[in-house]
Motif scaffolding. Sequence first.
Motif, PDB file in Angstrom:
ATOM      1  N   TYR A 119       0.859  -1.190   0.000  1.00  0.00           N
ATOM      2  CA  TYR A 119       0.000   0.000   0.000  1.00  0.00           C
ATOM      3  C   TYR A 119       0.896   1.242   0.000  1.00  0.00           C
ATOM      4  O   TYR A 119       1.897   1.291   0.732  1.00  0.00           O
ATOM      5  CB  TYR A 119      -0.882  -0.043   1.259  1.00  0.00           C
ATOM      6  N   THR A 122       1.880   2.809   3.266  1.00  0.00           N
ATOM      7  CA  THR A 122       2.764   1.932   4.049  1.00  0.00           C
ATOM      8  C   THR A 122       4.195   2.091   3.550  1.00  0.00           C
ATOM      9  O   THR A 122       5.133   2.234   4.336  1.00  0.00           O
ATOM     10  CB  THR A 122       2.304   0.465   3.904  1.00  0.00           C
ATOM     11  N   GLU A 163       1.329  -8.111   3.026  1.00  0.00           N
ATOM     12  CA  GLU A 163      -0.040  -7.768   2.633  1.00  0.00           C
ATOM     13  C   GLU A 163      -0.495  -8.890   1.717  1.00  0.00           C
ATOM     14  O   GLU A 163       0.238  -9.278   0.813  1.00  0.00           O
ATOM     15  CB  GLU A 163      -0.050  -6.491   1.776  1.00  0.00           C
ATOM     16  N   ASN A 167      -2.271  -4.553  -2.655  1.00  0.00           N
ATOM     17  CA  ASN A 167      -2.947  -3.384  -3.174  1.00  0.00           C
ATOM     18  C   ASN A 167      -1.980  -2.629  -4.073  1.00  0.00           C
ATOM     19  O   ASN A 167      -0.931  -2.211  -3.585  1.00  0.00           O
ATOM     20  CB  ASN A 167      -3.337  -2.509  -1.969  1.00  0.00           C
ATOM     21  N   ASP A 192      -0.888  -7.261   7.102  1.00  0.00           N
ATOM     22  CA  ASP A 192      -1.923  -6.252   6.864  1.00  0.00           C
ATOM     23  C   ASP A 192      -3.109  -6.992   6.233  1.00  0.00           C
ATOM     24  O   ASP A 192      -3.063  -7.383   5.068  1.00  0.00           O
ATOM     25  CB  ASP A 192      -1.363  -5.162   5.940  1.00  0.00           C
ATOM     26  N   THR A 194      -6.157  -5.918   5.713  1.00  0.00           N
ATOM     27  CA  THR A 194      -7.194  -4.967   5.318  1.00  0.00           C
ATOM     28  C   THR A 194      -8.029  -5.452   4.136  1.00  0.00           C
ATOM     29  O   THR A 194      -9.251  -5.340   4.132  1.00  0.00           O
ATOM     30  CB  THR A 194      -6.552  -3.610   4.958  1.00  0.00           C
ATOM     31  N   PHE A 195      -7.367  -5.985   3.102  1.00  0.00           N
ATOM     32  CA  PHE A 195      -8.086  -6.370   1.882  1.00  0.00           C
ATOM     33  C   PHE A 195      -8.984  -7.580   2.101  1.00  0.00           C
ATOM     34  O   PHE A 195     -10.046  -7.677   1.495  1.00  0.00           O
ATOM     35  CB  PHE A 195      -7.094  -6.662   0.742  1.00  0.00           C
ATOM     36  N   THR A 216     -10.841   1.588   8.357  1.00  0.00           N
ATOM     37  CA  THR A 216     -11.476   2.506   7.412  1.00  0.00           C
ATOM     38  C   THR A 216     -12.173   1.733   6.293  1.00  0.00           C
ATOM     39  O   THR A 216     -13.149   2.219   5.717  1.00  0.00           O
ATOM     40  CB  THR A 216     -10.381   3.382   6.748  1.00  0.00           C
ATOM     41  N   LYS A 217     -11.643   0.552   5.976  1.00  0.00           N
ATOM     42  CA  LYS A 217     -12.068  -0.190   4.791  1.00  0.00           C
ATOM     43  C   LYS A 217     -13.182  -1.181   5.144  1.00  0.00           C
ATOM     44  O   LYS A 217     -14.238  -0.758   5.565  1.00  0.00           O
ATOM     45  CB  LYS A 217     -10.836  -0.847   4.159  1.00  0.00           C
ATOM     46  N   VAL A 226     -12.364   6.920   9.590  1.00  0.00           N
ATOM     47  CA  VAL A 226     -10.981   6.478   9.392  1.00  0.00           C
ATOM     48  C   VAL A 226     -10.527   5.831  10.700  1.00  0.00           C
ATOM     49  O   VAL A 226     -10.724   6.406  11.782  1.00  0.00           O
ATOM     50  CB  VAL A 226     -10.078   7.679   9.038  1.00  0.00           C
ATOM     51  N   GLY A 227      -9.978   4.627  10.592  1.00  0.00           N
ATOM     52  CA  GLY A 227      -9.541   3.933  11.806  1.00  0.00           C
ATOM     53  C   GLY A 227      -8.562   2.826  11.492  1.00  0.00           C
ATOM     54  O   GLY A 227      -8.391   2.429  10.341  1.00  0.00           O
TER      55      GLY A 227
END
Length: 399
Positions: A119, A122, A163, A167, A192, A194-195, A216-217, A226-227
């Motif tokens: 990302y 990152t 990740e 991303n 990470d 997130t995805f 956030t995602k 946002v967090g």
Amino acid sequence: MSEHTGDEVHGGADTWAAGGYGFETLAIHAGQDPDPATGAVVVPIYQTSTFAQSEVGRHQGYEYSRSGNPTRTALESCLAALEGGRTGLAFASGLAAEDCALRTLTGPGGHVVIPDDAYGGTYRLFARVLERWGVEHTPVPLGDLEAVRAAVRPGQTSVIWCETPTNPLLGIADIAELATIAHAAGARLVVDNTFASPYLQQPLSLGADVVVHSTTKYVGGHSDVVGGALVTGDVALGEELAYHQNAMGGVPGAFDAWLVLRGAKTLGVRMDRHCANAQRVVELLQSSNKVASVLYPGLAEHPGHQVAAKQMRDFGGMVSFRLTGGEAAALEICRRTRIFTLAESLGGVESLIEHPARMTHASVAGSSLEVPADLVRLSVGIETAEDLIEDLGQALAAA
Ligand SMILES: *Cc1c(COP(=O)(O)O)cnc(C)c1O
């Protein structure tokens, strides 16, 4: 609540986590027992900076909201349960969470291995902030385990940062294999997530030491907050991370914590629909002669498909594709969609489209992480699938 003793960790997993409950049950109940003071079914927003003490040093577990706040505690316990961890910590953004993890796990003279398509934010943290702090980084394609082994410097590398999916290129890394490599070198594996979100993938169960989220995602899921978060299964490491969370102070306010917690309740059902809609979008893209290639780990021809099928429940809502017409075609498609809104970010209920080279990944231009100019990234939302297909179809036809 017990009398406060000092540096207690508020985001510990609660009794729900140990109860053998399924993901959706934990999402709705873990950390979220009815409010003991009022019976409120939904965790209240404790919008207060400080907490009264009955005598010096005697209070009900909370002193000051940077150190701990009951709304944040609920979120932290829920996130710990969803990732199958012991300690959850919430932050004001994903990058605040990343910074906390890295300040805890590395220091001047240290070295980290990072993905070569991390990302953008990152990468910027590693290249522009940690580098100045004396932490070196080596970008490698994490799908190439030999390259990872070669990049690790025994005695110096303290973190492999992963990740998966990545991303914006949707590369896949084998979490269990990376954990083995990291641990053999005395390093920690940070993932990470997130995805994928914890619904699709649980890195701690595959050997990771710390999971990072931009909440956030998908976890927040509504593009209204946002967090960030960290989760670990190692209680001692959790205490170190909590110490840094408090020392550095990048915590979310009570309302932001509440919004993320509200989003988390529906994570499972949203992810099912994100995945189903993404599958339909992938089929459309594959049938278009304007599209040179589709990057989606659910495709059998994707180089990471086998690993993704092994470690993920489903393949997610993110889809990238490259255009035969190059950058001009990519920009044209971004101009022509109506339901897919042209915007950065991802993981919300609404579909988004973006051009990574000029938007989310502009900060990595000219570096080894540069992304192709003919690439378009979609965050496929949970609108009616037919409407998404129609919208993207007309944009492709015009490009
Ligand atoms: C958005 C994102 C981040 C950064 O999170 P913020 O909440 O924007 O600080 C980190 N990693 C990934 C994969 C992201 O998509």
